[in-house]
Design a protein around this motif. Structure first.
Motif, PDB file in Angstrom:
ATOM      1  N   ARG A 110       0.843  -1.194   0.000  1.00 38.68           N
ATOM      2  CA  ARG A 110       0.000   0.000   0.000  1.00 38.68           C
ATOM      3  C   ARG A 110       0.876   1.241   0.000  1.00 38.68           C
ATOM      4  O   ARG A 110       1.906   1.277   0.692  1.00 38.68           O
ATOM      5  CB  ARG A 110      -0.901  -0.011   1.247  1.00 38.68           C
ATOM      6  CG  ARG A 110      -2.183   0.794   1.122  1.00 38.68           C
ATOM      7  CD  ARG A 110      -3.224   0.303   2.135  1.00 38.68           C
ATOM      8  NE  ARG A 110      -2.734   0.337   3.507  1.00 38.68           N
ATOM      9  CZ  ARG A 110      -2.781   1.404   4.306  1.00 38.68           C
ATOM     10  NH1 ARG A 110      -3.265   2.555   3.859  1.00 38.68           N
ATOM     11  NH2 ARG A 110      -2.321   1.342   5.545  1.00 38.68           N
ATOM     12  N   HIS A 111       0.481   2.247  -0.787  1.00 34.09           N
ATOM     13  CA  HIS A 111       1.267   3.479  -0.854  1.00 34.09           C
ATOM     14  C   HIS A 111       0.368   4.671  -1.175  1.00 34.09           C
ATOM     15  O   HIS A 111      -0.743   4.502  -1.687  1.00 34.09           O
ATOM     16  CB  HIS A 111       2.388   3.346  -1.899  1.00 34.09           C
ATOM     17  CG  HIS A 111       1.889   3.194  -3.302  1.00 34.09           C
ATOM     18  ND1 HIS A 111       1.366   2.011  -3.788  1.00 34.09           N
ATOM     19  CD2 HIS A 111       1.805   4.081  -4.316  1.00 34.09           C
ATOM     20  CE1 HIS A 111       1.006   2.170  -5.046  1.00 34.09           C
ATOM     21  NE2 HIS A 111       1.253   3.412  -5.400  1.00 34.09           N
ATOM     22  N   GLU A 112       0.875   5.860  -0.868  1.00 34.73           N
ATOM     23  CA  GLU A 112       0.152   7.103  -1.140  1.00 34.73           C
ATOM     24  C   GLU A 112       1.121   8.142  -1.683  1.00 34.73           C
ATOM     25  O   GLU A 112       2.327   8.097  -1.387  1.00 34.73           O
ATOM     26  CB  GLU A 112      -0.501   7.640   0.144  1.00 34.73           C
ATOM     27  CG  GLU A 112      -1.614   6.745   0.678  1.00 34.73           C
ATOM     28  CD  GLU A 112      -2.207   7.245   1.990  1.00 34.73           C
ATOM     29  OE1 GLU A 112      -3.289   6.747   2.357  1.00 34.73           O
ATOM     30  OE2 GLU A 112      -1.576   8.119   2.656  1.00 34.73           O
ATOM     31  N   ILE A 113       0.587   9.078  -2.470  1.00 34.06           N
ATOM     32  CA  ILE A 113       1.413  10.139  -3.065  1.00 34.06           C
ATOM     33  C   ILE A 113       0.837  11.491  -2.665  1.00 34.06           C
ATOM     34  O   ILE A 113      -0.381  11.719  -2.799  1.00 34.06           O
ATOM     35  CB  ILE A 113       1.464  10.009  -4.606  1.00 34.06           C
ATOM     36  CG1 ILE A 113       2.084   8.655  -5.000  1.00 34.06           C
ATOM     37  CG2 ILE A 113       2.257  11.152  -5.223  1.00 34.06           C
ATOM     38  CD1 ILE A 113       1.904   8.303  -6.461  1.00 34.06           C
ATOM     39  N   TYR A 114       1.709  12.366  -2.176  1.00 30.28           N
ATOM     40  CA  TYR A 114       1.308  13.706  -1.739  1.00 30.28           C
ATOM     41  C   TYR A 114       2.067  14.757  -2.545  1.00 30.28           C
ATOM     42  O   TYR A 114       3.264  14.610  -2.792  1.00 30.28           O
ATOM     43  CB  TYR A 114       1.626  13.903  -0.255  1.00 30.28           C
ATOM     44  CG  TYR A 114       0.788  13.040   0.667  1.00 30.28           C
ATOM     45  CD1 TYR A 114      -0.317  13.565   1.311  1.00 30.28           C
ATOM     46  CD2 TYR A 114       1.109  11.691   0.870  1.00 30.28           C
ATOM     47  CE1 TYR A 114      -1.102  12.771   2.153  1.00 30.28           C
ATOM     48  CE2 TYR A 114       0.346  10.891   1.701  1.00 30.28           C
ATOM     49  CZ  TYR A 114      -0.761  11.443   2.342  1.00 30.28           C
ATOM     50  OH  TYR A 114      -1.527  10.641   3.164  1.00 30.28           O
ATOM     51  N   VAL A 115       1.356  15.804  -2.956  1.00 32.00           N
ATOM     52  CA  VAL A 115       1.990  16.947  -3.619  1.00 32.00           C
ATOM     53  C   VAL A 115       1.743  18.182  -2.747  1.00 32.00           C
ATOM     54  O   VAL A 115       0.583  18.515  -2.458  1.00 32.00           O
ATOM     55  CB  VAL A 115       1.436  17.156  -5.041  1.00 32.00           C
ATOM     56  CG1 VAL A 115       2.003  18.435  -5.661  1.00 32.00           C
ATOM     57  CG2 VAL A 115       1.778  15.959  -5.929  1.00 32.00           C
ATOM     58  N   ASP A 116       2.818  18.793  -2.305  1.00 34.53           N
ATOM     59  CA  ASP A 116       2.740  19.948  -1.386  1.00 34.53           C
ATOM     60  C   ASP A 116       1.816  19.659  -0.205  1.00 34.53           C
ATOM     61  O   ASP A 116       0.998  20.494   0.202  1.00 34.53           O
ATOM     62  CB  ASP A 116       2.285  21.204  -2.137  1.00 34.53           C
ATOM     63  CG  ASP A 116       3.343  21.696  -3.120  1.00 34.53           C
ATOM     64  OD1 ASP A 116       4.498  21.228  -3.031  1.00 34.53           O
ATOM     65  OD2 ASP A 116       3.015  22.534  -3.979  1.00 34.53           O
ATOM     66  N   GLY A 117       1.903  18.436   0.302  1.00 33.56           N
ATOM     67  CA  GLY A 117       1.156  18.054   1.496  1.00 33.56           C
ATOM     68  C   GLY A 117      -0.240  17.523   1.254  1.00 33.56           C
ATOM     69  O   GLY A 117      -0.869  16.990   2.169  1.00 33.56           O
ATOM     70  N   ALA A 118      -0.767  17.629   0.026  1.00 31.18           N
ATOM     71  CA  ALA A 118      -2.120  17.139  -0.269  1.00 31.18           C
ATOM     72  C   ALA A 118      -2.044  15.791  -0.983  1.00 31.18           C
ATOM     73  O   ALA A 118      -1.264  15.630  -1.938  1.00 31.18           O
ATOM     74  CB  ALA A 118      -2.862  18.143  -1.148  1.00 31.18           C
TER      75      ALA A 118
ATOM     76  N   VAL B  36      -3.057  17.697 -14.773  1.00 30.27           N
ATOM     77  CA  VAL B  36      -1.746  18.309 -14.536  1.00 30.27           C
ATOM     78  C   VAL B  36      -1.705  18.984 -13.167  1.00 30.27           C
ATOM     79  O   VAL B  36      -2.623  19.716 -12.782  1.00 30.27           O
ATOM     80  CB  VAL B  36      -1.429  19.343 -15.637  1.00 30.27           C
ATOM     81  CG1 VAL B  36      -0.085  20.015 -15.364  1.00 30.27           C
ATOM     82  CG2 VAL B  36      -1.402  18.671 -17.001  1.00 30.27           C
ATOM     83  N   LEU B  37      -0.626  18.719 -12.420  1.00 27.88           N
ATOM     84  CA  LEU B  37      -0.406  19.350 -11.119  1.00 27.88           C
ATOM     85  C   LEU B  37       0.849  20.214 -11.175  1.00 27.88           C
ATOM     86  O   LEU B  37       1.793  19.915 -11.914  1.00 27.88           O
ATOM     87  CB  LEU B  37      -0.235  18.289 -10.027  1.00 27.88           C
ATOM     88  CG  LEU B  37      -1.451  17.407  -9.715  1.00 27.88           C
ATOM     89  CD1 LEU B  37      -1.089  16.414  -8.626  1.00 27.88           C
ATOM     90  CD2 LEU B  37      -2.656  18.240  -9.288  1.00 27.88           C
ATOM     91  N   HIS B  38       0.825  21.280 -10.386  1.00 25.94           N
ATOM     92  CA  HIS B  38       2.007  22.131 -10.223  1.00 25.94           C
ATOM     93  C   HIS B  38       2.362  22.122  -8.745  1.00 25.94           C
ATOM     94  O   HIS B  38       1.513  22.439  -7.904  1.00 25.94           O
ATOM     95  CB  HIS B  38       1.720  23.563 -10.681  1.00 25.94           C
ATOM     96  CG  HIS B  38       1.353  23.661 -12.127  1.00 25.94           C
ATOM     97  ND1 HIS B  38       0.095  23.344 -12.609  1.00 25.94           N
ATOM     98  CD2 HIS B  38       2.090  24.021 -13.208  1.00 25.94           C
ATOM     99  CE1 HIS B  38       0.078  23.526 -13.922  1.00 25.94           C
ATOM    100  NE2 HIS B  38       1.268  23.928 -14.309  1.00 25.94           N
ATOM    101  N   GLY B  39       3.568  21.737  -8.413  1.00 29.14           N
ATOM    102  CA  GLY B  39       3.925  21.676  -7.000  1.00 29.14           C
ATOM    103  C   GLY B  39       5.420  21.674  -6.784  1.00 29.14           C
ATOM    104  O   GLY B  39       6.199  21.394  -7.698  1.00 29.14           O
ATOM    105  N   TYR B  40       5.817  21.980  -5.533  1.00 27.66           N
ATOM    106  CA  TYR B  40       7.235  22.007  -5.183  1.00 27.66           C
ATOM    107  C   TYR B  40       7.737  20.670  -4.653  1.00 27.66           C
ATOM    108  O   TYR B  40       8.886  20.317  -4.836  1.00 27.66           O
ATOM    109  CB  TYR B  40       7.489  23.092  -4.122  1.00 27.66           C
ATOM    110  CG  TYR B  40       7.445  24.498  -4.677  1.00 27.66           C
ATOM    111  CD1 TYR B  40       8.467  24.977  -5.501  1.00 27.66           C
ATOM    112  CD2 TYR B  40       6.388  25.350  -4.373  1.00 27.66           C
ATOM    113  CE1 TYR B  40       8.441  26.271  -6.009  1.00 27.66           C
ATOM    114  CE2 TYR B  40       6.350  26.647  -4.875  1.00 27.66           C
ATOM    115  CZ  TYR B  40       7.373  27.095  -5.693  1.00 27.66           C
ATOM    116  OH  TYR B  40       7.340  28.368  -6.205  1.00 27.66           O
ATOM    117  N   SER B  41       6.844  19.931  -3.943  1.00 31.88           N
ATOM    118  CA  SER B  41       7.324  18.683  -3.338  1.00 31.88           C
ATOM    119  C   SER B  41       6.395  17.521  -3.650  1.00 31.88           C
ATOM    120  O   SER B  41       5.173  17.684  -3.742  1.00 31.88           O
ATOM    121  CB  SER B  41       7.445  18.838  -1.816  1.00 31.88           C
ATOM    122  OG  SER B  41       6.163  18.810  -1.206  1.00 31.88           O
TER     123      SER B  41
END
Length: 437
Positions: free
Chosen positions: A372-380, A400-405
């Motif tokens: 099991r795994h999850e992916i977060y972009v800028d904490g979301a 499309v996503l725009h994010g720093y992390s």
């Protein structure tokens, strides 16, 4: 790549009757080099031919039946499609696979267990003795509801295959080398384990398709799934049919290769004996699209850190291993004592990252571990999933996503998770708000 070719190509049918006259088989312009060129341009490494389909017509001059190319006016009865493909593939470094249908609607021995199994073994022996190295042998359990009752001696068949070519992969509903994915639309389960219990499998058993589709985390046998699907509606060439749209082929790719499987795409030669130009063109588009999507990995320009790493800073298992060029034997491994959720985080060094695909790969040579795994972009949280395996492709539902992390969290695994590669990619063909036709 799969090539369905035979008398059905000339009768505009999918399942032949077995009563076809071999004289209808006249592929006057047959050019196996064109098939292999098409395969190479599409990035294919293995191509499988239907040496004999359910109609019993053999594409090689078998000495055990006259129902073959011997009875065809093509090359005055001296043709051999198997040999032509083997020669063309060898010249281009492409591996060969062969399909020999267990169900035979032509041969009078079918229905007599001992006689037919002997006949089948004899033909298997011809194919595996006379055409050099065969990388995959393809058995299926397809059979018409009104077919004579027949017991196949699969164990004898498999023993002979292994005796004649010990490194071959044997494909069937039950392996023992590669398993069917349980459908013919090219989709693996969203959870897809390479492991399964072979004792729960049998060939031609319709009740196990869901089990084949997902595999088994407690499985004792390593039996990866292969996703077979045709570029057209049918498996054989039909003048009235055209290839699937690029968007559909990409959907198949994400749901097969992107779900820890091998994609086996059928591209049928036409009555001339060539792969049709429409199919060649669509395959070039398909390969071009895959190259466009995956040739740039935004993760390579990111700084990267992890929850922990085995052996400390200089232990050789640091997070930077996930952005090198080795997707198999270098990997990030967290500390064995780390009991919290494991994670790896990519961070943009200046402007925001623009992507809509996240790729994760395990060090599959050391087993499949992630549950099991999850992916977060800028904490979301933007995506979640179960298995990863050789390759997991998340085509993001939001587009499309725009994010720093970007943080990948491993929420559950069998033993310590080992991640060999991570990618952030931009797919310009992915428009989640538009319906795939």
């Amino acid at each position: 790549m799969f090539h369905h070719f035979g008398v059905n190509t000339f009768t505009d049918s999918e399942w032949g009757t077995g009563k076809e006259n071999p004289a209808i088989f006249i592929p006057t312009g047959l050019n196996a080099n064109q098939w292999v060129d098409t395969a190479v341009q599409a990035g294919v490494s293995l191509t499988i031919l239907t040496a004999k389909h359910h109609d019993g017509f053999c594409l090689w001059p078998s000495k055990y039946t006259d129902h073959s190319v011997i009875g065809s006016p093509w090359k005055n009865g001296h043709g051999d499609v198997v040999q032509e493909l083997v020669n063309a593939a060898k010249a281009r470094g492409v591996d060969i696979g062969l399909y020999l249908s267990p169900w035979d609607r032509h041969d009078r021995r079918y229905g007599r267990n001992k006689e037919y199994n002997e006949y089948y073994l004899a033909q298997l022996q011809e194919l595996l003795n006379n055409y050099g190295s065969v990388r995959e042998i393809w058995f299926d359990g397809a059979k018409g509801s009104n077919a004579p009752n027949m017991s196949y001696y699969f164990n004898d068949w498999f023993s002979m295959v292994n005796e004649l070519q010990s490194t071959i992969n044997i494909f069937s509903d039950a392996g023992p080398g590669v398993r069917w994915v349980g459908n013919e639309n090219g989709f693996a389960g969203s959870t897809c384990w390479s492991t399964i219990n072979r004792t729960s499998l049998s060939i031609g058993n319709g009740s196990i398709v869901d089990y084949l589709n997902t595999g088994d985390p407690r499985g004792t046998d390593w039996l990866p799934a292969e996703c077979d699907v045709s570029i057209r509606t049918g498996w054989f060439w039909h003048k009235s049919q055209s290839p699937k749209k690029l968007s559909k082929l990409l959907e198949i790719y994400y749901n097969s290769v992107g779900r820890n499987c091998v994609l086996l795409l059928n591209v049928p030669p036409n009555t001339t004996g060539l792969i049709s130009e429409t199919d060649v063109h669509r395959l070039k588009e398909f390969k071009g699209a895959i190259d466009t999507i995956f040739s740039t990995n935004l993760a390579e320009k990111c700084s990267i850190k992890a929850s922990s790493q085995r052996g400390g800073k200089n232990g050789g298992f640091g997070p930077k291993n996930v952005i090198d060029n080795d997707h198999l034997w270098t990997y990030w491994a967290p500390n064995d004592e780390d009991k919290e959720d494991h994670w790896i985080e990519l961070r943009a060094t200046n402007e925001k990252l623009k992507f809509n695909v996240v790729r994760i790969q395990e060090a599959i040579g050391l087993g499949q571990r992630i549950k099991r795994h999850e992916i977060y972009v800028d904490g979301a949280r933007v995506a979640s999933g179960t298995t990863v395996g050789y390759k997991k492709l998340h085509r993001l539902e939001k587009g499309v996503l725009h994010g720093y992390s970007v943080k990948i969290k491993i929420m559950g695994s069998k033993g310590i998770p080992l991640i060999s590669s991570v990618g952030l990619h931009f797919d310009p063909f992915w428009h989640p708000n538009e319906q795939v036709a």
